[in-house]
Design a protein around this motif. Sequence first.
Motif, PDB file in Angstrom:
ATOM      1  N   GLY A  49       1.139  -0.978  -0.217  1.00  0.00           N
ATOM      2  CA  GLY A  49      -0.119  -0.102   0.013  1.00  0.00           C
ATOM      3  C   GLY A  49       0.811   1.051   0.402  1.00  0.00           C
ATOM      4  N   ILE A  50       0.543   2.375   0.270  1.00  0.00           N
ATOM      5  CA  ILE A  50       1.045   3.379   0.413  1.00  0.00           C
ATOM      6  C   ILE A  50       1.053   3.988   1.744  1.00  0.00           C
ATOM      7  N   GLY A  51       1.839   4.661   1.876  1.00  0.00           N
ATOM      8  CA  GLY A  51       2.387   5.267   3.517  1.00  0.00           C
ATOM      9  C   GLY A  51       1.740   6.688   3.820  1.00  0.00           C
ATOM     10  N   GLY A  52       1.454   6.860   4.527  1.00  0.00           N
ATOM     11  CA  GLY A  52       1.209   8.470   5.608  1.00  0.00           C
ATOM     12  C   GLY A  52       1.200   8.521   6.880  1.00  0.00           C
ATOM     13  N   GLY A  53       0.723   9.727   7.751  1.00  0.00           N
ATOM     14  CA  GLY A  53       1.079   9.891   8.660  1.00  0.00           C
ATOM     15  C   GLY A  53       0.023  10.070   9.610  1.00  0.00           C
ATOM     16  N   ILE A  54      -0.217  10.365  10.646  1.00  0.00           N
ATOM     17  CA  ILE A  54      -0.887  10.678  11.800  1.00  0.00           C
ATOM     18  C   ILE A  54      -0.388  11.592  12.627  1.00  0.00           C
ATOM     19  N   GLY A  55      -1.496  13.234  12.572  1.00  0.00           N
ATOM     20  CA  GLY A  55      -0.956  13.967  13.200  1.00  0.00           C
ATOM     21  C   GLY A  55      -1.426  14.785  14.197  1.00  0.00           C
ATOM     22  N   GLN A  56      -1.572  15.831  14.877  1.00  0.00           N
ATOM     23  CA  GLN A  56      -1.950  16.628  15.944  1.00  0.00           C
ATOM     24  C   GLN A  56      -2.597  17.452  15.238  1.00  0.00           C
ATOM     25  N   GLU A  57      -4.070  17.889  14.915  1.00  0.00           N
ATOM     26  CA  GLU A  57      -4.625  19.200  14.463  1.00  0.00           C
ATOM     27  C   GLU A  57      -4.241  20.602  14.834  1.00  0.00           C
ATOM     28  N   PRO A  58      -4.125  21.626  14.868  1.00  0.00           N
ATOM     29  CA  PRO A  58      -4.164  22.957  15.401  1.00  0.00           C
ATOM     30  C   PRO A  58      -4.969  23.068  16.401  1.00  0.00           C
ATOM     31  N   ARG A  59      -4.796  23.368  17.912  1.00  0.00           N
ATOM     32  CA  ARG A  59      -5.193  23.031  19.266  1.00  0.00           C
ATOM     33  C   ARG A  59      -6.238  24.530  19.161  1.00  0.00           C
ATOM     34  N   ALA A  60      -7.316  24.659  20.011  1.00  0.00           N
ATOM     35  CA  ALA A  60      -7.745  26.394  19.989  1.00  0.00           C
ATOM     36  C   ALA A  60      -6.409  27.440  19.743  1.00  0.00           C
ATOM     37  N   GLY A  61      -6.795  28.423  19.269  1.00  0.00           N
ATOM     38  CA  GLY A  61      -6.358  29.359  19.868  1.00  0.00           C
ATOM     39  C   GLY A  61      -4.249  29.525  18.554  1.00  0.00           C
ATOM     40  N   GLU A  62      -4.077  28.064  18.595  1.00  0.00           N
ATOM     41  CA  GLU A  62      -3.004  27.628  17.541  1.00  0.00           C
ATOM     42  C   GLU A  62      -3.301  28.199  16.023  1.00  0.00           C
ATOM     43  N   GLU A  63      -2.147  29.218  15.526  1.00  0.00           N
ATOM     44  CA  GLU A  63      -2.008  28.529  13.876  1.00  0.00           C
ATOM     45  C   GLU A  63      -2.048  27.640  13.405  1.00  0.00           C
ATOM     46  N   GLY A  64      -2.546  27.143  12.802  1.00  0.00           N
ATOM     47  CA  GLY A  64      -1.972  25.879  11.917  1.00  0.00           C
ATOM     48  C   GLY A  64      -1.405  26.076  10.376  1.00  0.00           C
ATOM     49  N   HIS A  65      -0.377  25.533   9.876  1.00  0.00           N
ATOM     50  CA  HIS A  65      -0.893  25.072   8.859  1.00  0.00           C
ATOM     51  C   HIS A  65      -1.927  24.353   7.898  1.00  0.00           C
ATOM     52  N   GLY A  66      -1.530  24.821   6.298  1.00  0.00           N
ATOM     53  CA  GLY A  66      -3.021  24.473   5.667  1.00  0.00           C
ATOM     54  C   GLY A  66      -2.408  22.608   5.954  1.00  0.00           C
ATOM     55  N   LEU A  67      -1.682  21.596   6.155  1.00  0.00           N
ATOM     56  CA  LEU A  67      -1.750  20.779   6.034  1.00  0.00           C
ATOM     57  C   LEU A  67      -2.446  20.064   7.404  1.00  0.00           C
ATOM     58  N   ARG A  68      -2.144  20.814   8.355  1.00  0.00           N
ATOM     59  CA  ARG A  68      -3.204  20.433  10.061  1.00  0.00           C
ATOM     60  C   ARG A  68      -4.091  21.173   9.928  1.00  0.00           C
ATOM     61  N   HIS A  69      -5.534  20.183   9.819  1.00  0.00           N
ATOM     62  CA  HIS A  69      -6.796  20.405  10.107  1.00  0.00           C
ATOM     63  C   HIS A  69      -7.602  18.707  10.406  1.00  0.00           C
ATOM     64  N   ARG A  70      -8.535  18.792  10.709  1.00  0.00           N
ATOM     65  CA  ARG A  70      -9.597  17.180  11.042  1.00  0.00           C
ATOM     66  C   ARG A  70      -9.267  16.616  10.204  1.00  0.00           C
ATOM     67  N   GLY A  71      -9.555  15.521  10.392  1.00  0.00           N
ATOM     68  CA  GLY A  71     -10.117  14.593   8.908  1.00  0.00           C
ATOM     69  C   GLY A  71      -8.568  13.539   8.323  1.00  0.00           C
ATOM     70  N   VAL A  72      -8.921  13.299   7.158  1.00  0.00           N
ATOM     71  CA  VAL A  72      -7.997  11.790   6.300  1.00  0.00           C
ATOM     72  C   VAL A  72      -7.774  13.087   4.759  1.00  0.00           C
ATOM     73  N   THR A  73      -6.456  13.447   4.683  1.00  0.00           N
ATOM     74  CA  THR A  73      -5.833  13.638   3.408  1.00  0.00           C
ATOM     75  C   THR A  73      -5.687  12.961   2.479  1.00  0.00           C
ATOM     76  N   PHE A  74      -5.854  13.325   1.090  1.00  0.00           N
ATOM     77  CA  PHE A  74      -4.854  11.803   0.519  1.00  0.00           C
ATOM     78  C   PHE A  74      -3.876  13.325  -0.757  1.00  0.00           C
ATOM     79  N   PHE A  75      -2.716  12.448  -1.139  1.00  0.00           N
ATOM     80  CA  PHE A  75      -1.813  13.457  -1.970  1.00  0.00           C
ATOM     81  C   PHE A  75      -1.775  12.862  -3.106  1.00  0.00           C
ATOM     82  N   VAL A  76      -1.518  13.503  -3.934  1.00  0.00           N
ATOM     83  CA  VAL A  76      -2.079  12.954  -4.864  1.00  0.00           C
ATOM     84  C   VAL A  76      -0.448  13.694  -6.111  1.00  0.00           C
ATOM     85  N   GLN A  77       0.306  12.500  -6.443  1.00  0.00           N
ATOM     86  CA  GLN A  77       2.169  13.086  -6.945  1.00  0.00           C
ATOM     87  C   GLN A  77       1.794  13.847  -8.579  1.00  0.00           C
ATOM     88  N   VAL A  78       2.325  14.962  -8.729  1.00  0.00           N
ATOM     89  CA  VAL A  78       1.915  15.619 -10.046  1.00  0.00           C
ATOM     90  C   VAL A  78       3.340  16.032 -10.160  1.00  0.00           C
TER      91      VAL A  78
END
Length: 124
Positions: A49-78
């Motif tokens: 299969g493909i690899g992936g990661g499990i991480g922390q979403e931004p906490r209340a009041g913490e500024e998050g990077h675009g990658l940091r949001h709740r839920g599942v995301t997949f990435f497409v190689q282009v």
Amino acid sequence: MGMPAVVHWDINARDAARLQRFYRDLFDWELRASDHPNQFAYLEPDGAGIGGGIGQEPRAGEEGHGLRHRGVTFFVQVDDVPTYLARVVRLGGKALWGPEEVPVNLTLAMFEDLEGNRIGLMRR
């Protein structure tokens, strides 16, 4: 490069350590901890299969990077992230952030499709 393909997934959680334990126990995954700021742990691909990661979403009041949001995301190689991100917008999707170079020699971007699903674009 061939046809764009899904090459990575991320799961962001309110409690990353708890969710990492859940997936370790559920699937016997060997998640490798990292020094990533959002407590990411990675699953390396093993040919099944493909690899992936499990991480922390931004906490209340913490500024998050675009990658940091709740839920599942997949990435497409282009082969050209800016070109594909422009195509997303032209087709009615929404560019959320990027393209951005990250220290591990990747170019990343994130968009929402017509139904609001978050999808990542990646160039290695």
